[in-house]
Design a protein around this motif. Structure first.
Motif, PDB file in Angstrom:
ATOM      1  N   GLY A   1      25.733 -46.438  31.990  1.00  0.00           N
ATOM      2  CA  GLY A   1      26.136 -45.246  32.725  1.00  0.00           C
ATOM      3  C   GLY A   1      27.312 -44.554  32.089  1.00  0.00           C
ATOM      4  O   GLY A   1      27.346 -43.319  31.983  1.00  0.00           O
ATOM      5  N   GLN A   2      28.285 -45.334  31.638  1.00  0.00           N
ATOM      6  CA  GLN A   2      29.478 -44.747  31.027  1.00  0.00           C
ATOM      7  C   GLN A   2      29.179 -44.173  29.643  1.00  0.00           C
ATOM      8  O   GLN A   2      29.563 -43.039  29.335  1.00  0.00           O
ATOM      9  CB  GLN A   2      30.582 -45.809  30.935  1.00  0.00           C
ATOM     10  CG  GLN A   2      31.150 -46.210  32.293  1.00  0.00           C
ATOM     11  CD  GLN A   2      32.145 -47.357  32.203  1.00  0.00           C
ATOM     12  OE1 GLN A   2      32.147 -48.131  31.229  1.00  0.00           O
ATOM     13  NE2 GLN A   2      32.993 -47.494  33.209  1.00  0.00           N
ATOM     14  N   ASP A   3      28.500 -44.951  28.802  1.00  0.00           N
ATOM     15  CA  ASP A   3      28.248 -44.512  27.430  1.00  0.00           C
ATOM     16  C   ASP A   3      27.326 -43.305  27.368  1.00  0.00           C
ATOM     17  O   ASP A   3      27.423 -42.483  26.447  1.00  0.00           O
ATOM     18  CB  ASP A   3      27.645 -45.660  26.604  1.00  0.00           C
ATOM     19  CG  ASP A   3      28.627 -46.792  26.374  1.00  0.00           C
ATOM     20  OD1 ASP A   3      29.825 -46.608  26.675  1.00  0.00           O
ATOM     21  OD2 ASP A   3      28.201 -47.862  25.899  1.00  0.00           O
ATOM     22  N   SER A   4      26.433 -43.172  28.342  1.00  0.00           N
ATOM     23  CA  SER A   4      25.517 -42.034  28.344  1.00  0.00           C
ATOM     24  C   SER A   4      26.210 -40.732  28.722  1.00  0.00           C
ATOM     25  O   SER A   4      25.728 -39.652  28.411  1.00  0.00           O
ATOM     26  CB  SER A   4      24.380 -42.287  29.335  1.00  0.00           C
ATOM     27  OG  SER A   4      24.865 -42.253  30.675  1.00  0.00           O
ATOM     28  N   GLY A   5      27.344 -40.864  29.426  1.00  0.00           N
ATOM     29  CA  GLY A   5      27.997 -39.679  29.976  1.00  0.00           C
ATOM     30  C   GLY A   5      27.517 -39.342  31.372  1.00  0.00           C
ATOM     31  O   GLY A   5      28.020 -38.416  32.007  1.00  0.00           O
ATOM     32  N   MET A   6      26.563 -40.111  31.871  1.00  0.00           N
ATOM     33  CA  MET A   6      26.026 -39.864  33.205  1.00  0.00           C
ATOM     34  C   MET A   6      27.068 -40.147  34.283  1.00  0.00           C
ATOM     35  O   MET A   6      27.250 -39.370  35.220  1.00  0.00           O
ATOM     36  CB  MET A   6      24.800 -40.753  33.419  1.00  0.00           C
ATOM     37  CG  MET A   6      24.120 -40.562  34.754  1.00  0.00           C
ATOM     38  SD  MET A   6      23.135 -39.056  34.804  1.00  0.00           S
ATOM     39  CE  MET A   6      22.332 -39.281  36.396  1.00  0.00           C
TER      40      MET A   6
ATOM     41  N   GLU B   1      35.052 -45.001  36.575  1.00  0.00           N
ATOM     42  CA  GLU B   1      34.734 -45.817  37.744  1.00  0.00           C
ATOM     43  C   GLU B   1      33.446 -45.390  38.435  1.00  0.00           C
ATOM     44  O   GLU B   1      32.902 -46.151  39.245  1.00  0.00           O
ATOM     45  CB  GLU B   1      35.901 -45.768  38.734  1.00  0.00           C
ATOM     46  CG  GLU B   1      37.124 -46.553  38.283  1.00  0.00           C
ATOM     47  CD  GLU B   1      36.814 -48.036  38.114  1.00  0.00           C
ATOM     48  OE1 GLU B   1      36.269 -48.641  39.065  1.00  0.00           O
ATOM     49  OE2 GLU B   1      37.115 -48.582  37.034  1.00  0.00           O
ATOM     50  N   ASP B   2      32.960 -44.184  38.152  1.00  0.00           N
ATOM     51  CA  ASP B   2      31.693 -43.743  38.746  1.00  0.00           C
ATOM     52  C   ASP B   2      30.583 -44.748  38.469  1.00  0.00           C
ATOM     53  O   ASP B   2      29.761 -45.052  39.342  1.00  0.00           O
ATOM     54  CB  ASP B   2      31.272 -42.377  38.179  1.00  0.00           C
ATOM     55  CG  ASP B   2      32.263 -41.278  38.483  1.00  0.00           C
ATOM     56  OD1 ASP B   2      33.260 -41.560  39.175  1.00  0.00           O
ATOM     57  OD2 ASP B   2      32.043 -40.144  38.033  1.00  0.00           O
ATOM     58  N   ALA B   3      30.552 -45.263  37.245  1.00  0.00           N
ATOM     59  CA  ALA B   3      29.491 -46.192  36.849  1.00  0.00           C
ATOM     60  C   ALA B   3      29.620 -47.521  37.579  1.00  0.00           C
ATOM     61  O   ALA B   3      28.614 -48.154  37.914  1.00  0.00           O
ATOM     62  CB  ALA B   3      29.526 -46.412  35.337  1.00  0.00           C
ATOM     63  N   VAL B   4      30.838 -47.954  37.840  1.00  0.00           N
ATOM     64  CA  VAL B   4      31.068 -49.213  38.553  1.00  0.00           C
ATOM     65  C   VAL B   4      30.555 -49.100  39.982  1.00  0.00           C
ATOM     66  O   VAL B   4      29.818 -49.967  40.473  1.00  0.00           O
ATOM     67  CB  VAL B   4      32.569 -49.564  38.550  1.00  0.00           C
ATOM     68  CG1 VAL B   4      32.815 -50.842  39.356  1.00  0.00           C
ATOM     69  CG2 VAL B   4      33.075 -49.724  37.119  1.00  0.00           C
TER      70      VAL B   4
ATOM     71  N   TRP C   1      19.569 -42.308  27.371  1.00  0.00           N
ATOM     72  CA  TRP C   1      19.205 -41.836  26.030  1.00  0.00           C
ATOM     73  C   TRP C   1      19.512 -42.865  24.948  1.00  0.00           C
ATOM     74  O   TRP C   1      18.837 -42.928  23.927  1.00  0.00           O
ATOM     75  CB  TRP C   1      19.907 -40.517  25.712  1.00  0.00           C
ATOM     76  CG  TRP C   1      21.413 -40.596  25.641  1.00  0.00           C
ATOM     77  CD1 TRP C   1      22.302 -40.316  26.639  1.00  0.00           C
ATOM     78  CD2 TRP C   1      22.210 -40.970  24.508  1.00  0.00           C
ATOM     79  NE1 TRP C   1      23.602 -40.504  26.223  1.00  0.00           N
ATOM     80  CE2 TRP C   1      23.573 -40.897  24.906  1.00  0.00           C
ATOM     81  CE3 TRP C   1      21.916 -41.363  23.214  1.00  0.00           C
ATOM     82  CZ2 TRP C   1      24.626 -41.210  24.049  1.00  0.00           C
ATOM     83  CZ3 TRP C   1      22.972 -41.678  22.350  1.00  0.00           C
ATOM     84  CH2 TRP C   1      24.302 -41.583  22.773  1.00  0.00           C
ATOM     85  N   GLN C   2      20.533 -43.729  25.164  1.00  0.00           N
ATOM     86  CA  GLN C   2      20.951 -44.646  24.093  1.00  0.00           C
ATOM     87  C   GLN C   2      20.315 -46.026  24.184  1.00  0.00           C
ATOM     88  O   GLN C   2      20.646 -46.909  23.397  1.00  0.00           O
ATOM     89  CB  GLN C   2      22.480 -44.770  24.085  1.00  0.00           C
ATOM     90  CG  GLN C   2      23.064 -45.665  25.174  1.00  0.00           C
ATOM     91  CD  GLN C   2      23.312 -44.977  26.494  1.00  0.00           C
ATOM     92  OE1 GLN C   2      22.595 -44.082  26.868  1.00  0.00           O
ATOM     93  NE2 GLN C   2      24.342 -45.407  27.200  1.00  0.00           N
ATOM     94  N   ASP C   3      19.385 -46.233  25.125  1.00  0.00           N
ATOM     95  CA  ASP C   3      18.755 -47.548  25.310  1.00  0.00           C
ATOM     96  C   ASP C   3      17.616 -47.720  24.304  1.00  0.00           C
ATOM     97  O   ASP C   3      16.441 -47.516  24.614  1.00  0.00           O
ATOM     98  CB  ASP C   3      18.240 -47.664  26.746  1.00  0.00           C
ATOM     99  CG  ASP C   3      17.721 -49.061  27.086  1.00  0.00           C
ATOM    100  OD1 ASP C   3      17.628 -49.904  26.162  1.00  0.00           O
ATOM    101  OD2 ASP C   3      17.412 -49.301  28.262  1.00  0.00           O
ATOM    102  N   ALA C   4      17.957 -48.153  23.093  1.00  0.00           N
ATOM    103  CA  ALA C   4      16.985 -48.222  21.999  1.00  0.00           C
ATOM    104  C   ALA C   4      15.826 -49.176  22.307  1.00  0.00           C
ATOM    105  O   ALA C   4      14.662 -48.864  22.041  1.00  0.00           O
ATOM    106  CB  ALA C   4      17.687 -48.650  20.708  1.00  0.00           C
ATOM    107  N   ALA C   5      16.123 -50.345  22.871  1.00  0.00           N
ATOM    108  CA  ALA C   5      15.059 -51.305  23.161  1.00  0.00           C
ATOM    109  C   ALA C   5      14.120 -50.765  24.231  1.00  0.00           C
ATOM    110  O   ALA C   5      12.896 -50.931  24.146  1.00  0.00           O
ATOM    111  CB  ALA C   5      15.667 -52.628  23.611  1.00  0.00           C
TER     112      ALA C   5
END
Length: 312
Positions: free
Chosen positions: A28-33, A37-40, A125-129
């Motif tokens: 959530g954090q790395d995507s910018g979504m 703390e929003d992601a937590v 977007w960054q979840d390659a697997a």
């Protein structure tokens, strides 16, 4: 030798839950979504909602992925109204194409055994697997979360203006919005139309408990030469500790399609948010609405998370 999928042992649940929570927060954090703390907060609410009884939750299946005696990952499946959801897929090693294909085949077989009408995966977007898992199998985006951050400095003179919605117009707007959203929920496969109608009313009432007077809710009609050509509904939320605008609904009247009013409304929304010192705008768009997706990408919105569906 095919992969082996085995139910997660009770003794490992707490360890898996902590790792999954950390993964959801990071994605959530790395995507910018969901910065900061929003992601937590979202991860905690998400896990509590989907695993109310922990490993004993009836709709959940948590399976270890074993290849030749070595565990390479864990798969979390959830059974919805008519769909099997790949809720989370994590690997401890980078999977090969062959492993991903084998895993897809087995998950598809599970979905069919559960009489699911479709297989669904939500991916950042960054979840390659995760993207490797769906690649080449015919998945289509059902819905897409997008963001425009920061707002660009445009100079686009337009005859279109936004005016606050009247009480009379609001009553008609709410009735239509509840009906439309119920149809969208039912079409997603998450629930029946009857349940979707109830859920739609609940969600709209939650967003607008005080109608037009509800704090942080902005409802506009779009006017050209005094005539209504569309509507815009924006909720002011928090994202990464800052005010963030989320477009809950934007529509151009059918009689005014293909006149550039959709783009003009989006430009007007940016200008309205700049005046409120809001520096980002988010939205959700259905994947089948190719015209809207193309417009938003032309305007600079980027994809953060996509819900992908494969009919079975």
């Amino acid at each position: 030798m095919p992969l082996r999928l085995t139910p997660l042992a009770d003794s490992r649940f707490d360890e898996w839950l902590a790792a999954t929570r950390n993964r959801l927060i990071r994605l959530g954090q790395d995507s910018g979504m969901r910065p900061g703390e929003d992601a937590v907060q979202h991860a905690d609410a998400f896990l509590a909602e989907l695993l109310p009884a922990g490993l004993a939750t009836a709709s959940a299946r948590i399976l270890t992925i074993d290849d030749g005696g070595t565990e390479i990952g864990v798969l979390w499946l959830g059974l919805g109204h008519t769909r099997l959801f790949v809720v989370n897929l994590s690997f401890s090693v980078e999977p090969t194409d062959a492993q991903l294909q084998d895993l897809f085949d087995q998950v598809r077989d599970i979905a069919r055994a559960e009489n699911a009408a479709a297989l669904t995966v939500s991916l950042f977007w960054q979840d390659a697997a995760g993207w490797g898992f769906v690649a080449g199998h015919g998945f289509e985006p059902s819905s897409i979360q997008m963001v425009l951050d920061p707002l660009p400095d445009r100079h686009d003179p337009s005859p279109l203006t936004l005016e606050p919605m009247s009480e009379e117009r609001f009553a008609r707007f709410i009735a239509a919005s509840e009906a439309d959203f119920a149809q969208e929920l039912a079409a997603s496969g998450r629930m029946s139309l009857e349940d979707a109608t109830t859920e739609s009313r609940r969600l709209v009432a939650k967003e607008l408990p005080d109608g037009l007077a509800t704090a942080d809710q902005l409802l506009y009609v779009a006017l050209v030469d005094g005539a209504e050509v569309g509507i815009l509904w924006i909720a002011i939320r928090r994202r990464g500790g800052r005010d963030h605008a989320f477009i809950l609904n934007v529509e151009v009247d059918a009689a005014h399609h293909r006149k550039g009013y959709g783009r003009a409304i989006m430009h007007a929304a940016e200008e309205a948010m700049r005046k409120l010192e809001v520096s980002s705008i988010g939205l959700h768009v259905f994947g089948a609405n190719h015209g809207a997706v193309a417009l938003y990408e032309q305007l600079g919105y980027r994809r953060l998370e996509e819900l992908l569906v494969l009919p079975l």
